[in-house]
Enzyme design. Structure first.
Site, mmCIF file in Angstrom:
data_model
loop_
_atom_site.group_PDB
_atom_site.id
_atom_site.type_symbol
_atom_site.label_atom_id
_atom_site.label_comp_id
_atom_site.label_asym_id
_atom_site.label_seq_id
_atom_site.Cartn_x
_atom_site.Cartn_y
_atom_site.Cartn_z
ATOM 1 N N LEU A 13 0.786 -1.226 0.000
ATOM 2 C CA LEU A 13 0.000 0.000 0.000
ATOM 3 C C LEU A 13 0.819 1.278 0.000
ATOM 4 O O LEU A 13 0.317 2.334 0.358
ATOM 5 C CB LEU A 13 -0.953 -0.006 1.210
ATOM 6 C CG LEU A 13 -1.946 -1.164 1.232
ATOM 7 C CD1 LEU A 13 -2.834 -1.081 2.464
ATOM 8 C CD2 LEU A 13 -2.783 -1.196 -0.040
ATOM 9 N N ASN A 29 2.075 -4.637 -10.321
ATOM 10 C CA ASN A 29 1.104 -4.413 -9.247
ATOM 11 C C ASN A 29 -0.247 -4.969 -9.666
ATOM 12 O O ASN A 29 -0.654 -4.846 -10.825
ATOM 13 C CB ASN A 29 0.968 -2.925 -8.944
ATOM 14 C CG ASN A 29 0.034 -2.656 -7.771
ATOM 15 O OD1 ASN A 29 -0.055 -3.444 -6.836
ATOM 16 N ND2 ASN A 29 -0.667 -1.536 -7.825
ATOM 17 N N HIS A 76 -4.142 -4.465 -8.939
ATOM 18 C CA HIS A 76 -5.054 -3.458 -8.376
ATOM 19 C C HIS A 76 -6.487 -3.969 -8.461
ATOM 20 O O HIS A 76 -6.895 -4.529 -9.480
ATOM 21 C CB HIS A 76 -4.918 -2.149 -9.153
ATOM 22 C CG HIS A 76 -5.841 -1.067 -8.685
ATOM 23 N ND1 HIS A 76 -5.734 -0.493 -7.438
ATOM 24 C CD2 HIS A 76 -6.900 -0.463 -9.291
ATOM 25 C CE1 HIS A 76 -6.676 0.424 -7.296
ATOM 26 N NE2 HIS A 76 -7.400 0.456 -8.410
ATOM 27 N N ASP A 135 -1.349 4.069 -10.350
ATOM 28 C CA ASP A 135 -2.118 3.053 -11.073
ATOM 29 C C ASP A 135 -2.307 3.418 -12.541
ATOM 30 O O ASP A 135 -3.394 3.239 -13.113
ATOM 31 C CB ASP A 135 -3.480 2.830 -10.400
ATOM 32 C CG ASP A 135 -3.342 2.343 -8.967
ATOM 33 O OD1 ASP A 135 -2.328 1.693 -8.667
ATOM 34 O OD2 ASP A 135 -4.245 2.609 -8.156
#
Length: 210
Positions: free
Chosen positions: A98, A115, A117, A153
């Site tokens: 995080l 990553n 998500h 992101d």
């Protein structure tokens, strides 16, 4: 991708912040020697989390790099980079980590840091993907695996999976449904990227060595 098919499993460092269910999926998959990866270390940004316990039970080295232990975010980023680099990983996987890494980490692992998500990017970036999806009233949600870049992101997308949003969903129930789809997606594509190699071409990630 710096790996080669003749060299066997590639070394992977996994970063976690919580329960480590995504990590466990990778640990379990890596028991198969043909899967393509070896989890060589697990790093975290906090102590006492289940993710670290999962790694320890599996005999995997761990390290903790807490932001509050450093005078600045840049110093934390440098320390995280150093501790991760000590294991010389071919890939680094954020599995519920995080914290946003900084310029030094991306300079060292750019193009090799993945990553997962829990939203269908580019919609609903940030740490509240399922909640934001519910608030917006979407009919489908899901998970996105992507290559991390300097944004939040915003990196090139590797894979996505979709789950329905039900009328009686809560944030917790939707999050759990996404996780059920997110885990096999992460396992499949991390393994394929390790075994087959990949190339990043603009906004696209192409699997295979051509």
């Amino acid at each position: 991708m710096p790996s080669d098919e003749t060299k066997g499993p590639v070394d992977v460092v996994v970063l976690v912040s919580g329960s480590g269910t995504l990590l466990q999926a990778l640990i379990d998959a890596a028991q198969d020697q043909t899967y393509g990866i070896r989890v060589v270390a697990v790093g975290a940004d906090r102590d006492g989390i289940a993710g670290l316990e999962r790694a320890q039970r599996a005999g995997i080295p761990t390290f903790v790099c807490r932001v509050k232990d450093f005078a600045s975010r840049d110093e934390w980023d440098a320390a995280l980079t150093e501790q991760t680099a000590a294991y010389d990983p071919a890939l680094v996987v954020s599995a519920g980590f995080l914290k946003l890494v900084g310029a030094q980490f991306l300079a060292r692992f750019g193009g090799r840091y993945l990553n997962s998500h829990n939203a269908l990017l580019p919609a609903f970036p940030g740490i509240h993907g399922p909640r934001d999806a519910l608030d917006y009233g979407v009919k489908v949600a899901g998970a996105t695996l992507f290559v991390v870049d300097e944004g939040v992101d915003t990196g090139a997308i590797v894979a996505q999976c979709v789950v329905p949003v039900l009328d009686d969903d809560t944030e917790e129930s939707l999050t759990e449904r996404i996780k059920q789809a997110e885990r096999p997606q992460l396992v499949e594509y991390v393994g394929r990227m390790a075994r087959e190699g990949y190339a990043i071409e603009g906004r696209r990630v192409r699997l295979g060595r051509g």
